[in-house]
Scaffold this motif. Structure first.
Motif, PDB file in Angstrom:
ATOM      1  N   ASP A 122      -2.127 -10.555  -4.944  1.00 46.28           N
ATOM      2  CA  ASP A 122      -2.727  -9.766  -6.016  1.00 46.28           C
ATOM      3  C   ASP A 122      -3.250  -8.460  -5.416  1.00 46.28           C
ATOM      4  O   ASP A 122      -4.270  -8.439  -4.734  1.00 46.28           O
ATOM      5  CB  ASP A 122      -3.867 -10.576  -6.655  1.00 46.28           C
ATOM      6  CG  ASP A 122      -4.510  -9.847  -7.827  1.00 46.28           C
ATOM      7  OD1 ASP A 122      -4.020  -8.762  -8.185  1.00 46.28           O
ATOM      8  OD2 ASP A 122      -5.510 -10.364  -8.372  1.00 46.28           O
ATOM      9  N   ASP A 123      -2.526  -7.369  -5.636  1.00 46.21           N
ATOM     10  CA  ASP A 123      -2.886  -6.062  -5.074  1.00 46.21           C
ATOM     11  C   ASP A 123      -3.970  -5.421  -5.934  1.00 46.21           C
ATOM     12  O   ASP A 123      -3.733  -5.060  -7.082  1.00 46.21           O
ATOM     13  CB  ASP A 123      -1.640  -5.168  -5.018  1.00 46.21           C
ATOM     14  CG  ASP A 123      -1.917  -3.836  -4.337  1.00 46.21           C
ATOM     15  OD1 ASP A 123      -3.064  -3.590  -3.940  1.00 46.21           O
ATOM     16  OD2 ASP A 123      -0.971  -3.033  -4.195  1.00 46.21           O
ATOM     17  N   ARG A 124      -5.181  -5.251  -5.355  1.00 43.22           N
ATOM     18  CA  ARG A 124      -6.289  -4.618  -6.060  1.00 43.22           C
ATOM     19  C   ARG A 124      -6.770  -3.381  -5.304  1.00 43.22           C
ATOM     20  O   ARG A 124      -7.951  -3.042  -5.338  1.00 43.22           O
ATOM     21  CB  ARG A 124      -7.439  -5.615  -6.217  1.00 43.22           C
ATOM     22  CG  ARG A 124      -7.092  -6.820  -7.068  1.00 43.22           C
ATOM     23  CD  ARG A 124      -6.888  -6.442  -8.518  1.00 43.22           C
ATOM     24  NE  ARG A 124      -6.478  -7.609  -9.328  1.00 43.22           N
ATOM     25  CZ  ARG A 124      -6.372  -7.588 -10.652  1.00 43.22           C
ATOM     26  NH1 ARG A 124      -6.626  -6.467 -11.306  1.00 43.22           N
ATOM     27  NH2 ARG A 124      -5.982  -8.664 -11.310  1.00 43.22           N
ATOM     28  N   THR A 155      -1.339  -5.670 -13.997  1.00 42.26           N
ATOM     29  CA  THR A 155      -1.631  -6.663 -12.958  1.00 42.26           C
ATOM     30  C   THR A 155      -2.374  -7.856 -13.536  1.00 42.26           C
ATOM     31  O   THR A 155      -2.035  -9.017 -13.238  1.00 42.26           O
ATOM     32  CB  THR A 155      -2.457  -6.012 -11.836  1.00 42.26           C
ATOM     33  OG1 THR A 155      -1.731  -4.897 -11.292  1.00 42.26           O
ATOM     34  CG2 THR A 155      -2.751  -7.005 -10.720  1.00 42.26           C
ATOM     35  N   GLN A 193      -3.974   0.899  -7.472  1.00 44.33           N
ATOM     36  CA  GLN A 193      -3.722   0.017  -8.605  1.00 44.33           C
ATOM     37  C   GLN A 193      -4.639   0.323  -9.790  1.00 44.33           C
ATOM     38  O   GLN A 193      -4.492  -0.277 -10.853  1.00 44.33           O
ATOM     39  CB  GLN A 193      -3.900  -1.440  -8.188  1.00 44.33           C
ATOM     40  CG  GLN A 193      -2.717  -2.011  -7.416  1.00 44.33           C
ATOM     41  CD  GLN A 193      -1.560  -2.333  -8.328  1.00 44.33           C
ATOM     42  OE1 GLN A 193      -0.783  -1.457  -8.719  1.00 44.33           O
ATOM     43  NE2 GLN A 193      -1.430  -3.597  -8.688  1.00 44.33           N
ATOM     44  N   THR A 250       4.241  -2.748 -10.582  1.00 43.89           N
ATOM     45  CA  THR A 250       3.455  -2.125 -11.642  1.00 43.89           C
ATOM     46  C   THR A 250       3.859  -0.656 -11.787  1.00 43.89           C
ATOM     47  O   THR A 250       4.674  -0.137 -11.026  1.00 43.89           O
ATOM     48  CB  THR A 250       1.962  -2.224 -11.320  1.00 43.89           C
ATOM     49  OG1 THR A 250       1.713  -1.558 -10.070  1.00 43.89           O
ATOM     50  CG2 THR A 250       1.514  -3.675 -11.193  1.00 43.89           C
ATOM     51  N   ARG A 253      -1.817   0.292 -14.611  1.00 37.28           N
ATOM     52  CA  ARG A 253      -1.506  -0.667 -13.548  1.00 37.28           C
ATOM     53  C   ARG A 253      -2.486  -1.832 -13.532  1.00 37.28           C
ATOM     54  O   ARG A 253      -2.096  -2.965 -13.267  1.00 37.28           O
ATOM     55  CB  ARG A 253      -1.485   0.038 -12.192  1.00 37.28           C
ATOM     56  CG  ARG A 253      -0.384   1.076 -12.098  1.00 37.28           C
ATOM     57  CD  ARG A 253      -0.289   1.693 -10.720  1.00 37.28           C
ATOM     58  NE  ARG A 253       0.675   2.793 -10.723  1.00 37.28           N
ATOM     59  CZ  ARG A 253       0.971   3.537  -9.678  1.00 37.28           C
ATOM     60  NH1 ARG A 253       0.366   3.297  -8.522  1.00 37.28           N
ATOM     61  NH2 ARG A 253       1.853   4.521  -9.770  1.00 37.28           N
ATOM     62  N   VAL A 259       2.321  -8.934  -6.826  1.00 41.65           N
ATOM     63  CA  VAL A 259       2.106  -8.047  -7.971  1.00 41.65           C
ATOM     64  C   VAL A 259       1.456  -6.786  -7.411  1.00 41.65           C
ATOM     65  O   VAL A 259       0.278  -6.792  -7.039  1.00 41.65           O
ATOM     66  CB  VAL A 259       1.222  -8.706  -9.036  1.00 41.65           C
ATOM     67  CG1 VAL A 259       1.060  -7.773 -10.225  1.00 41.65           C
ATOM     68  CG2 VAL A 259       1.825 -10.038  -9.474  1.00 41.65           C
ATOM     69  N   SER A 260       2.205  -5.705  -7.319  1.00 39.79           N
ATOM     70  CA  SER A 260       1.738  -4.511  -6.612  1.00 39.79           C
ATOM     71  C   SER A 260       2.540  -3.303  -7.074  1.00 39.79           C
ATOM     72  O   SER A 260       3.596  -3.435  -7.708  1.00 39.79           O
ATOM     73  CB  SER A 260       1.887  -4.718  -5.097  1.00 39.79           C
ATOM     74  OG  SER A 260       1.644  -3.529  -4.382  1.00 39.79           O
TER      75      SER A 260
END
Length: 729
Positions: free
Chosen positions: A76-78, A91, A82, A170, A87, A146-147
């Motif tokens: 999980d890209d935060r 996400t 993002q 995203t 985005r 997810v990025s």
């Protein structure tokens, strides 16, 4: 429980070589019987082999196992990139949908790994490698990220994995961005000498046709001063000359106007570059009016500093001296007054007049030029003696209009201990001097000192001086130290762009000789000289920021006032914070503050402003903002995975057999798949002998008996008398 299979194991009662020898002997006997044509040879051989096998201890090993669940890693890209338009919502929706679908799959566990911001950017590949290493390879069924695909550690990506890797990308296909790229920037630069910054303005993504190419308005500002604007072409590298104007941090802010057209972000439209200004050499001119005991003090101080170029002249034979010696017989060097005070005066950072008398060596025009030099940014320091109170004092020359004191004509020949004034306790030139007195001397204490009383206690260890000239401070001058009778001893003032310092006594050398304990002679003179040359650490009104590491900043406000703050901090996004400053000493106020993110911060306290750059010249998270899957695409292709854009819809999650394609197009939307691994762990193990001992004994005996019976069938009926009848030929 799931059967784990049955295996044949051996537990020999004798060494293997004995068992092998027995088997070989059985085969040899059987072969010999076969060669002699004896019946029962096969049974004898089997009996020997059965004996060897019984000694080998054969047993059946029966195990049971339990099935293990499959593992799916969800990245999980935060990171900051993002947070760009849509985005975050993409996400959130993708993570929720994947969590539900994975939870609905039987025997499947989810491992969720959140990737945030790091000092080096988005370290998604590092997080992926660590997550994979933490799980058994036999249970890994898939990796889903997810990025936006903008990772900054591609070298950490594994070459391959035993399960498919998918990237849910995203962003939007129409995304585009214009950014400022700093190609090369110096960390240091000589003061008043140009350094070069190489940069370019670059477009990324689906740039609108109306904005493609063209030019942009580049804005440049140094230390928050007025901006300069230039029209520059997009996509072309440029060299920007910048001149550091002072020692310490020179912050160059560079940016361009937002182009509009639904640009992704303006966070990468500007950058802040810190160039540390350093002096090549400090050029000092020291003019001593006559030889005296303290003359060497200034010379030794300035010569001890390797960064100082010193020119020292001592006037040994003034024009009014009449000794009858012809000029052509003197070995003295002529004083190059015209070259020093007209032609080359602007080359000096500081001019020191040490007990200088006005005797016609310098004409009035030269003194006027020295005053002009100070007003335009130069500095002079006057260390005066008794001549200050005479008609030969500098105050009676054209230079007198910029001096910080007016002499009364009186010379005080009495011992005294220098004292700090209230301004002196705050001014960085005198604040914190070793052995500084705890309180300023009042007139009564000074009178006692004049009467010969020992003032060493009030001076906290400082030795006394023996003489000074009386003077009245000029308007605007700061009195940092007082002497006899509380009269000004050290005065500091600003004139135009320059600075002037004055000592009304020539007795500072007594401290260096240790008279009555001495005092901080070298430190005081060093501070006076460096304040005159505008060293940042000695500014009386200053706002300093010390970045110890990361985003923690220690603010220090120096002021001659009784209070300071609150400090107004403007963040890169335009929001402001108020930071309260606490007094830690006379004229010093500090606070410790942690910035929320890297970037350019503006500091303000009253009329004092400063620009502070934290982190890299431009945040790395916004160097590349357009979503792209090229970094993860090779790994996804090698493992049978796919790169799928979330803007085209959330893909369906399936399970496929290992080795089959793990992505495709279904009815109305794409699908991605994980591969069940069917891993299991052994939970029980049982070993049973192939045959019990009595059974082996019965088998071997039966084989021997059968061989003996087979061989006995060959005999003929017995003859009379007990003999066997001969066989007819």
């Amino acid at each position: 429980m799931i059967p784990a299979g049955t295996q044949l194991r051996f537990d020999p009662a004798l060494p293997w070589w004995v068992v092998g020898l027995l088997a070989g002997l059985a085969l040899l006997v059987a072969g010999f019987a076969l060669w002699r044509g004896l019946r029962g040879w096969a049974w004898r051989g089997l009996a020997g082999l059965a004996a060897a096998l019984a000694l080998a201890g054969p047993a059946l090993e029966i195990g049971s196992r339990a099935g293990l669940s499959d593992i799916v890693i969800l990245l999980d890209d935060r990171s900051a990139s993002q947070s760009l338009p849509e985005r975050g919502a993409q996400t959130d929706a993708a993570i929720d949908a994947l969590a539900r679908q994975i939870a609905a799959l039987p025997g499947t566990d989810l491992r969720r790994v959140t990737v945030g911001d790091a000092e080096d950017g988005t370290l998604l590949a590092t997080a992926l490698s660590r997550a994979v290493a933490a799980e058994p390879a036999a249970r890994l069924a898939g990796v889903i990220a997810v990025s936006d695909g903008n990772l900054h550690d591609p070298a950490m990506l594994p070459a391959g994995l035993p399960a498919p890797v998918h990237l849910l990308l995203t962003g939007r296909p129409q995304d585009w961005d214009r950014r400022l790229v700093i190609e090369e920037a110096p960390a240091f630069g000589l003061i008043d000498q140009e350094v070069t910054i190489r940069l370019r303005i670059e477009d990324q993504g689906a740039v609108p046709d109306a904005l493609r190419g063209g030019s942009a308005n580049l804005r440049i500002s140094i230390d928050g001063e007025a901006e300069q604007t230039y029209a520059v072409p997009v996509g072309v590298s440029l060299e920007l000359p910048v001149t550091p104007s002072h020692a310490g941090q020179n912050v160059v802010q560079i940016g361009f106007d937002a182009p509009g057209g639904d640009e992704l972000t303006d966070r990468n439209n500007s950058a802040a570059i810190s160039i540390n200004g350093v002096r090549d050499r400090l050029r000092v001119l020291l003019v001593s009016g006559e030889p005296h005991a303290g003359e060497r003090t200034w010379r030794n101080l300035l010569k001890s500093d390797a960064a100082v170029d010193l020119i020292h002249f001592t006037i040994l034979r003034p024009p009014d001296k009449s000794d009858g010696v012809p000029v052509d017989e003197l070995s003295l060097i002529a004083f190059p007054t015209r070259e020093l005070f007209l032609q080359r005066i602007d080359d000096f950072d500081l001019i020191i007049f040490d007990r200088y008398r006005v005797r016609g060596i310098l004409p009035p025009d030269y003194f006027a030029n020295i005053a002009r030099y100070v007003e335009e940014g130069g500095a002079i320091l006057v260390a005066a003696g008794p001549e200050m109170a005479s008609v030969e004092g500098l105050n009676l020359s054209p230079l007198g209009r910029i001096l910080p004191a007016r002499p009364t004509g009186r010379v005080i020949d009495a011992p005294f201990t220098p004292q700090l004034t209230e301004d002196g306790r705050r001014h960085p030139v005198t604040a914190g001097l070793p052995g500084a007195p705890g309180a300023a001397a009042d007139a009564g204490a000074a009178a006692d000192a004049d009467a010969g009383a020992d003032a060493g206690t009030d001076g906290a260890g400082w030795g006394r001086w023996l003489r000074m000239a009386e003077a009245e401070p000029a308007p605007g001058a700061q009195v940092a130290m007082t002497g006899a009778e509380g009269k000004p001893l050290l005065m500091l003032s600003r004139v135009g762009e320059g600075r002037v310092a004055m000592l009304t006594s020539d007795q500072v050398w007594l401290w260096g000789r240790g008279f009555e304990g001495g005092g901080p002679q070298l430190e005081l003179l060093r501070r006076i000289a460096h304040w005159s040359m505008k060293e940042p650490e000695l500014e009386e009104e200053a706002l300093l920021a010390d970045v110890s590491g990361g985003l923690e900043v220690r603010f220090t406000r120096r002021s001659m006032q009784d209070s300071a703050g609150p400090l107004i901090v403007t963040r890169p996004d335009g929001q402001t914070d108020e930071v309260a400053l606490a007094e830690v000493g006379p004229g010093r106020f500090t606070a410790v503050w942690t910035a929320p993110e890297p970037g350019l911060y503006r500091l303000q306290d009253g009329d004092l402003r400063r620009v502070l750059a934290l982190g890299p010249a431009a945040p790395r998270e916004f160097e590349q903002t357009v979503a792209r899957g090229d970094a993860l695409a090779p790994l996804a292709e090698a493992t049978g995975g796919a790169v799928v854009r979330l803007s085209e819809g959330m893909p369906e999650l399936r399970r496929v057999a290992e080795g089959r394609r793990a992505h495709g197009r279904g009815v109305g939307r794409d699908w991605i798949a994980i591969t069940p691994r069917e891993a299991a762990t052994v939970t029980g193990l049982e070993r049973r002998p192939l045959l019990p001992g009595w059974a082996w004994l019965a088998l071997i005996a039966g084989l021997i008996l059968t061989g003996w019976l087979a061989e006995g069938r060959r005999g003929a009926p017995l003859r009379a008398g007990g003999g066997a009848a001969p066989t007819p030929s």
